[in-house]
Design a protein around this motif. Structure first.
Motif, PDB file in Angstrom:
ATOM      1  N   GLU A  83       0.824  -1.223   0.000  1.00 18.06           N
ATOM      2  CA  GLU A  83       0.000   0.000   0.000  1.00 18.06           C
ATOM      3  C   GLU A  83       0.853   1.266   0.000  1.00 18.06           C
ATOM      4  OE1 GLU A  83      -3.143   0.060   2.907  1.00 18.06           O
ATOM      5  OE2 GLU A  83      -3.656  -2.021   2.486  1.00 18.06           O
ATOM      6  N   GLU A  84       1.927   1.258   0.767  1.00 18.87           N
ATOM      7  CA  GLU A  84       2.799   2.435   0.844  1.00 18.87           C
ATOM      8  C   GLU A  84       3.454   2.700  -0.529  1.00 18.87           C
ATOM      9  OE1 GLU A  84       6.903   3.899   3.062  1.00 18.87           O
ATOM     10  OE2 GLU A  84       5.781   2.206   3.914  1.00 18.87           O
ATOM     11  N   GLN A  85       3.955   1.648  -1.139  1.00 18.22           N
ATOM     12  CA  GLN A  85       4.567   1.784  -2.461  1.00 18.22           C
ATOM     13  C   GLN A  85       3.540   2.266  -3.486  1.00 18.22           C
ATOM     14  OE1 GLN A  85       6.044  -2.291  -2.717  1.00 18.22           O
ATOM     15  NE2 GLN A  85       8.123  -1.478  -3.021  1.00 18.22           N
ATOM     16  N   THR A  86       2.326   1.730  -3.405  1.00 15.98           N
ATOM     17  CA  THR A  86       1.273   2.118  -4.341  1.00 15.98           C
ATOM     18  C   THR A  86       0.935   3.601  -4.193  1.00 15.98           C
ATOM     19  OG1 THR A  86       0.374  -0.126  -4.272  1.00 15.98           O
ATOM     20  CG2 THR A  86      -1.072   1.595  -5.129  1.00 15.98           C
ATOM     21  N   ALA A  87       0.868   4.083  -2.961  1.00 15.73           N
ATOM     22  CA  ALA A  87       0.566   5.504  -2.727  1.00 15.73           C
ATOM     23  C   ALA A  87       1.677   6.391  -3.303  1.00 15.73           C
ATOM     24  CB  ALA A  87       0.394   5.765  -1.234  1.00 15.73           C
ATOM     25  N   LYS A  88       2.926   6.003  -3.052  1.00 12.28           N
ATOM     26  CA  LYS A  88       4.056   6.779  -3.589  1.00 12.28           C
ATOM     27  C   LYS A  88       4.070   6.726  -5.123  1.00 12.28           C
ATOM     28  CE  LYS A  88       7.175   6.278   0.363  1.00 12.28           C
ATOM     29  NZ  LYS A  88       8.444   5.698   0.818  1.00 12.28           N
ATOM     30  N   LEU A  89       3.759   5.554  -5.675  1.00 11.78           N
ATOM     31  CA  LEU A  89       3.727   5.402  -7.123  1.00 11.78           C
ATOM     32  C   LEU A  89       2.641   6.280  -7.738  1.00 11.78           C
ATOM     33  CD1 LEU A  89       4.733   3.972  -9.682  1.00 11.78           C
ATOM     34  CD2 LEU A  89       3.034   2.188  -9.229  1.00 11.78           C
ATOM     35  N   LYS A  90       1.501   6.357  -7.075  1.00 13.22           N
ATOM     36  CA  LYS A  90       0.416   7.200  -7.588  1.00 13.22           C
ATOM     37  C   LYS A  90       0.850   8.668  -7.612  1.00 13.22           C
ATOM     38  CE  LYS A  90      -4.456   8.216  -7.249  1.00 13.22           C
ATOM     39  NZ  LYS A  90      -5.725   7.931  -6.606  1.00 13.22           N
ATOM     40  N   GLU A  91       1.538   9.114  -6.561  1.00 12.95           N
ATOM     41  CA  GLU A  91       2.065  10.488  -6.537  1.00 12.95           C
ATOM     42  C   GLU A  91       3.047  10.712  -7.689  1.00 12.95           C
ATOM     43  OE1 GLU A  91       3.729  11.785  -2.773  1.00 12.95           O
ATOM     44  OE2 GLU A  91       2.170  10.677  -1.684  1.00 12.95           O
ATOM     45  N   LEU A  92       3.931   9.740  -7.879  1.00  9.54           N
ATOM     46  CA  LEU A  92       4.927   9.836  -8.949  1.00  9.54           C
ATOM     47  C   LEU A  92       4.249   9.863 -10.315  1.00  9.54           C
ATOM     48  CD1 LEU A  92       7.986   9.780  -9.654  1.00  9.54           C
ATOM     49  CD2 LEU A  92       7.749   7.297  -9.835  1.00  9.54           C
ATOM     50  N   ASN A  93       3.292   8.974 -10.527  1.00  4.91           N
ATOM     51  CA  ASN A  93       2.580   8.944 -11.805  1.00  4.91           C
ATOM     52  C   ASN A  93       1.823  10.244 -12.051  1.00  4.91           C
ATOM     53  OD1 ASN A  93       3.505   6.417 -12.517  1.00  4.91           O
ATOM     54  ND2 ASN A  93       1.704   5.342 -11.746  1.00  4.91           N
ATOM     55  N   THR A  94       1.253  10.814 -10.997  1.00  3.49           N
ATOM     56  CA  THR A  94       0.540  12.090 -11.132  1.00  3.49           C
ATOM     57  C   THR A  94       1.510  13.197 -11.525  1.00  3.49           C
ATOM     58  OG1 THR A  94      -1.058  11.394  -9.453  1.00  3.49           O
ATOM     59  CG2 THR A  94      -0.928  13.750  -9.928  1.00  3.49           C
ATOM     60  N   LYS A  95       2.654  13.222 -10.865  1.00  3.88           N
ATOM     61  CA  LYS A  95       3.669  14.246 -11.158  1.00  3.88           C
ATOM     62  C   LYS A  95       4.135  14.157 -12.614  1.00  3.88           C
ATOM     63  CE  LYS A  95       8.408  15.422  -9.860  1.00  3.88           C
ATOM     64  NZ  LYS A  95       9.523  15.065  -8.979  1.00  3.88           N
ATOM     65  N   TYR A  96       4.447  12.955 -13.048  1.00  3.17           N
ATOM     66  CA  TYR A  96       4.994  12.801 -14.393  1.00  3.17           C
ATOM     67  C   TYR A  96       3.928  12.785 -15.483  1.00  3.17           C
ATOM     68  CZ  TYR A  96       9.699  12.727 -12.829  1.00  3.17           C
ATOM     69  OH  TYR A  96      10.902  13.128 -12.311  1.00  3.17           O
ATOM     70  N   ALA A  97       2.692  12.501 -15.134  1.00  2.99           N
ATOM     71  CA  ALA A  97       1.615  12.598 -16.130  1.00  2.99           C
ATOM     72  C   ALA A  97       1.471  14.044 -16.570  1.00  2.99           C
ATOM     73  CB  ALA A  97       0.305  12.076 -15.553  1.00  2.99           C
ATOM     74  N   LYS A  98       1.624  14.968 -15.631  1.00  2.00           N
ATOM     75  CA  LYS A  98       1.562  16.396 -15.973  1.00  2.00           C
ATOM     76  C   LYS A  98       2.720  16.759 -16.889  1.00  2.00           C
ATOM     77  CE  LYS A  98      -0.798  17.613 -11.736  1.00  2.00           C
ATOM     78  NZ  LYS A  98      -0.682  18.185 -10.397  1.00  2.00           N
ATOM     79  N   ASN A  99       3.903  16.224 -16.613  1.00  5.16           N
ATOM     80  CA  ASN A  99       5.062  16.500 -17.469  1.00  5.16           C
ATOM     81  C   ASN A  99       4.859  15.922 -18.859  1.00  5.16           C
ATOM     82  OD1 ASN A  99       6.338  17.770 -15.374  1.00  5.16           O
ATOM     83  ND2 ASN A  99       7.690  16.076 -14.881  1.00  5.16           N
ATOM     84  N   MET A 100       4.336  14.703 -18.930  1.00  3.83           N
ATOM     85  CA  MET A 100       4.108  14.072 -20.222  1.00  3.83           C
ATOM     86  C   MET A 100       3.056  14.840 -21.015  1.00  3.83           C
ATOM     87  SD  MET A 100       6.066  11.373 -20.378  1.00  3.83           S
ATOM     88  CE  MET A 100       6.944  10.270 -19.307  1.00  3.83           C
ATOM     89  N   ARG A 101       2.023  15.304 -20.339  1.00  2.00           N
ATOM     90  CA  ARG A 101       0.999  16.100 -21.012  1.00  2.00           C
ATOM     91  C   ARG A 101       1.617  17.385 -21.535  1.00  2.00           C
ATOM     92  NH1 ARG A 101      -3.208  14.691 -23.460  1.00  2.00           N
ATOM     93  NH2 ARG A 101      -4.475  16.471 -23.014  1.00  2.00           N
ATOM     94  N   GLY A 102       2.579  17.919 -20.803  1.00  2.00           N
ATOM     95  CA  GLY A 102       3.245  19.133 -21.263  1.00  2.00           C
ATOM     96  C   GLY A 102       3.948  18.906 -22.581  1.00  2.00           C
ATOM     97  N   GLU A 103       4.595  17.754 -22.735  1.00  2.00           N
ATOM     98  CA  GLU A 103       5.264  17.442 -23.998  1.00  2.00           C
ATOM     99  C   GLU A 103       4.247  17.293 -25.116  1.00  2.00           C
ATOM    100  OE1 GLU A 103       8.429  17.579 -24.488  1.00  2.00           O
ATOM    101  OE2 GLU A 103       8.758  17.963 -22.384  1.00  2.00           O
ATOM    102  N   ARG A 104       3.132  16.638 -24.810  1.00  4.88           N
ATOM    103  CA  ARG A 104       2.094  16.494 -25.818  1.00  4.88           C
ATOM    104  C   ARG A 104       1.462  17.834 -26.118  1.00  4.88           C
ATOM    105  NH1 ARG A 104      -1.060  10.951 -24.226  1.00  4.88           N
ATOM    106  NH2 ARG A 104       0.662   9.595 -24.702  1.00  4.88           N
ATOM    107  N   GLY A 105       1.422  18.685 -25.089  1.00  6.64           N
ATOM    108  CA  GLY A 105       0.834  20.006 -25.274  1.00  6.64           C
ATOM    109  C   GLY A 105       1.577  20.813 -26.318  1.00  6.64           C
ATOM    110  N   MET A 106       2.850  20.503 -26.529  1.00  6.50           N
ATOM    111  CA  MET A 106       3.613  21.194 -27.564  1.00  6.50           C
ATOM    112  C   MET A 106       2.976  20.972 -28.924  1.00  6.50           C
ATOM    113  SD  MET A 106       7.453  20.211 -26.555  1.00  6.50           S
ATOM    114  CE  MET A 106       8.484  21.435 -25.831  1.00  6.50           C
ATOM    115  N   ARG A 107       2.297  19.831 -29.068  1.00  6.98           N
ATOM    116  CA  ARG A 107       1.649  19.522 -30.330  1.00  6.98           C
ATOM    117  C   ARG A 107       0.186  19.906 -30.302  1.00  6.98           C
ATOM    118  NH1 ARG A 107       3.454  13.394 -30.882  1.00  6.98           N
ATOM    119  NH2 ARG A 107       2.018  13.334 -29.187  1.00  6.98           N
ATOM    120  N   GLY A 108      -0.297  20.404 -29.164  1.00  3.98           N
ATOM    121  CA  GLY A 108      -1.681  20.840 -29.098  1.00  3.98           C
ATOM    122  C   GLY A 108      -2.650  19.719 -28.795  1.00  3.98           C
ATOM    123  N   GLY A 109      -2.357  18.869 -27.817  1.00  2.84           N
ATOM    124  CA  GLY A 109      -3.293  17.816 -27.451  1.00  2.84           C
ATOM    125  C   GLY A 109      -2.761  16.456 -27.807  1.00  2.84           C
ATOM    126  N   ARG A 110      -3.657  15.507 -27.827  1.00  2.00           N
ATOM    127  CA  ARG A 110      -3.242  14.131 -28.051  1.00  2.00           C
ATOM    128  C   ARG A 110      -2.507  13.977 -29.369  1.00  2.00           C
ATOM    129  NH1 ARG A 110      -6.799   8.756 -28.750  1.00  2.00           N
ATOM    130  NH2 ARG A 110      -5.045   7.343 -28.768  1.00  2.00           N
TER     131      ARG A 110
END
Length: 155
Positions: free
Chosen positions: A54-81
């Motif tokens: 459970e502890e690892q899963t909670a930390k992983l969710k935080e990490l995935n949330t943090k990097y999902a925003k970064n990944m969306r930023g890269e996609r945002g360069m192209r204007g969406g998906r």
């Protein structure tokens, strides 16, 4: 003869409008991208695949949330998906982005992935991280798109 031609034109017009309406309905029924749902699915899949507590899963969710925003930023360069430029097999996108721009986006995405894996290494045990890297290597071998090579390899 004119009646037959007019009847054919009328039938074609009606069938074309029916096809157009169907494609509009399909687009409306298509699921919208939901980043939170995607983060939750990725976290759940990784937790199940690598046997996280459970502890690892909670930390992983935080990490995935943090990097999902970064990944969306890269996609945002192209204007969406797909940046609205994916039609015609991505021809428009290739025309609009120079090679230097594509390389810089690719480098930023690689740095992002490396940073993600560095933080992931602190969450997972050595055995879990090894299983993760093996899975990533397998995915890279199976799908050449992840290697940056979009053309299928010839035997």
């Amino acid at each position: 003869m004119k009646k037959i031609v007019l009847a054919l034109v009328a039938m074609m017009t009606i069938s074309m409008s029916a096809v157009a309406q169907d494609s509009t309905r399909v687009k409306q029924n298509r699921r919208q991208f939901n980043p939170t749902e995607m983060i939750n699915q990725r976290t759940k899949k990784m937790a199940e695949s690598y046997g996280l507590n459970e502890e690892q899963t909670a930390k992983l969710k935080e990490l995935n949330t943090k990097y999902a925003k970064n990944m969306r930023g890269e996609r945002g360069m192209r204007g969406g998906r797909h940046g609205g430029m994916q039609r015609n097999g991505g021809q428009q996108m290739r025309q609009h982005l120079s090679q230097a721009n594509r390389d810089s986006i690719r480098q930023a995405m690689r740095k992002n992935q490396e940073a993600y894996e560095t933080e992931l290494k602190t969450i997972l045990t050595e055995k879990q991280f090894k299983a993760y890297t093996e899975d990533m290597k397998k995915m890279m071998r199976q799908n050449p798109r992840f290697n940056g090579d979009r053309r299928p390899k010839k035997d």
